[in-house]
Design a protein around this motif. Structure first.
Motif, PDB file in Angstrom:
ATOM      1  N   UNK A  88       0.834  -1.201   0.000  1.00 45.84           N
ATOM      2  CA  UNK A  88       0.000   0.000   0.000  1.00 45.84           C
ATOM      3  C   UNK A  88       0.869   1.253   0.000  1.00 45.84           C
ATOM      4  N   UNK A  89       1.947   1.214   0.776  1.00 46.08           N
ATOM      5  CA  UNK A  89       2.840   2.369   0.845  1.00 46.08           C
ATOM      6  C   UNK A  89       3.528   2.621  -0.482  1.00 46.08           C
ATOM      7  N   UNK A  90       3.877   1.566  -1.197  1.00 45.15           N
ATOM      8  CA  UNK A  90       4.532   1.713  -2.492  1.00 45.15           C
ATOM      9  C   UNK A  90       3.539   2.012  -3.615  1.00 45.15           C
ATOM     10  N   UNK A 242       3.348  -5.669 -12.667  1.00 44.98           N
ATOM     11  CA  UNK A 242       4.067  -6.247 -11.541  1.00 44.98           C
ATOM     12  C   UNK A 242       4.260  -5.296 -10.378  1.00 44.98           C
ATOM     13  N   UNK A 243       4.033  -4.011 -10.609  1.00 42.87           N
ATOM     14  CA  UNK A 243       4.245  -3.014  -9.562  1.00 42.87           C
ATOM     15  C   UNK A 243       3.038  -2.935  -8.640  1.00 42.87           C
ATOM     16  N   UNK A 244       3.257  -2.365  -7.449  1.00 44.80           N
ATOM     17  CA  UNK A 244       2.158  -2.162  -6.509  1.00 44.80           C
ATOM     18  C   UNK A 244       1.216  -1.098  -7.055  1.00 44.80           C
ATOM     19  N   UNK A 245      -0.064  -1.365  -6.973  1.00 46.74           N
ATOM     20  CA  UNK A 245      -1.082  -0.449  -7.465  1.00 46.74           C
ATOM     21  C   UNK A 245      -2.340  -0.684  -6.647  1.00 46.74           C
ATOM     22  N   UNK A 246      -2.906   0.387  -6.090  1.00 44.12           N
ATOM     23  CA  UNK A 246      -4.048   0.228  -5.197  1.00 44.12           C
ATOM     24  C   UNK A 246      -5.210  -0.502  -5.867  1.00 44.12           C
ATOM     25  N   UNK A 247      -5.545  -0.121  -7.084  1.00 42.64           N
ATOM     26  CA  UNK A 247      -6.644  -0.793  -7.775  1.00 42.64           C
ATOM     27  C   UNK A 247      -6.332  -2.241  -8.089  1.00 42.64           C
ATOM     28  N   UNK A 248      -5.112  -2.501  -8.523  1.00 41.58           N
ATOM     29  CA  UNK A 248      -4.714  -3.860  -8.863  1.00 41.58           C
ATOM     30  C   UNK A 248      -4.659  -4.754  -7.637  1.00 41.58           C
TER      31      UNK A 248
END
Length: 294
Positions: A88-90, A242-248
């Motif tokens: 979440x932070x990222x 592959x990256x952090x994403x709130x929606x994903x």
């Protein structure tokens, strides 16, 4: 809105343009309003959380912290065993960056279209706004989905362009409505009589007197941008899968909602807090612009 001054500008004998709410002065008045001040404070805190927090995250963006759906730590782990709090932070940087840039693009294009239509008038106004009405008939997310489904890995600039384009017709309608009340005023007519260039009249006379409504509309557009970006991430159209994403994150962990609810609820709460805060800001700005001085 500001009231028109009664003085005479220079030696030309033309009516002086209303001073209008300068952006800095308007924001100072807005900060004295509780609704806007609270929304602004929360918005700044969420932005700082997204920008600064990754440097203090317990784990890396893609680092395994334990078994899948474990309840160790603050929010436990996700479906791959990655720390939910760290994800979440990222995950806020890309979402907020895309949302802000898309909002800026939509505002610039929409204001340009709306002000030009209002100032030109006549059949130009009719043609521009009827084409604008056609674009308004399409749901905001539909255009993005149609284009993104044809792309395997959409770049960030594509998402920014699509969301900004979906905002522009709505901003154009608002800005035209505001500009119509300004372009017929004495100081604009006087500037035309003096032979001022149309571009200078728009930039120096019309736009400065539209500050309040445009800031309110920008806050509302930012709220929608966050929702659309999160929705696209949930549907699998993130710029970097592959990256952090709130929606994903919501999509990836929805099957484990009963086992580990925080993997879904944590990004949902952050998105909800941010959208409520920006809505409060937009509502506060709208109230101030309607009342004039607060």
């Amino acid at each position: 809105m500001s009231t028109e001054t009664s003085g005479i500008s220079g030696t030309s004998g033309t009516p002086a343009a209303p001073s209008g709410p300068a952006p800095a002065g308007f924001l100072r008045r807005a900060l004295r309003q509780k609704r806007f001040a609270f929304g602004f404070t929360v918005t700044v805190l969420v932005v700082l959380f997204a920008v600064v927090a990754p440097f203090f995250a317990p784990y890396g963006e893609k680092e395994t912290a334990g078994p899948p759906y474990a309840k160790d730590g603050v929010f436990g782990t996700d479906y791959l065993g990655q720390d939910v709090l760290s994800r979440v932070m990222h995950g806020g940087q890309s979402v907020l960056a895309i949302s802000v840039l898309a909002t800026l693009l939509g505002m610039v294009v929409g204001v340009l279209i709306g002000v030009v239509a209002a100032y030109a008038g006549g059949w130009w106004d009719e043609v521009i706004m009827r084409l604008n009405d056609v674009l308004l008939a399409f749901p905001q997310i539909l255009l993005a989905l149609v284009v993104l489904t044809a792309l395997e890995n959409p770049a960030s600039w594509v998402i920014i362009l699509l969301i900004g384009a979906s905002h522009a017709p709505r901003v154009a309608r608002v800005s035209r409505g505001v500009a119509l009340g300004i372009v017929s005023r004495d100081f604009v007519v006087a500037a035309e009589a003096l032979g001022e260039k149309r571009s200078r009249i728009i930039l120096a006379e019309v736009l400065p007197n539209m500050t309040g409504p445009l800031l309110a509309e920008a806050g509302l557009r930012l709220t929608y941008s966050i929702g659309v970006v999160a929705a696209l991430g949930f549907l699998g159209f993130a710029a970097d899968p592959g990256a952090a994403n709130w929606g994903q994150m919501m999509n990836e962990n929805r099957l484990g909602l009963q086992t580990q609810p925080w993997a879904v609820m944590a990004p949902v709460l952050v998105i909800a807090i941010f959208t409520i805060a920006t809505n409060l800001m937009a509502d506060g700005l709208a109230q101030i612009s309607q009342r004039g001085d607060d």
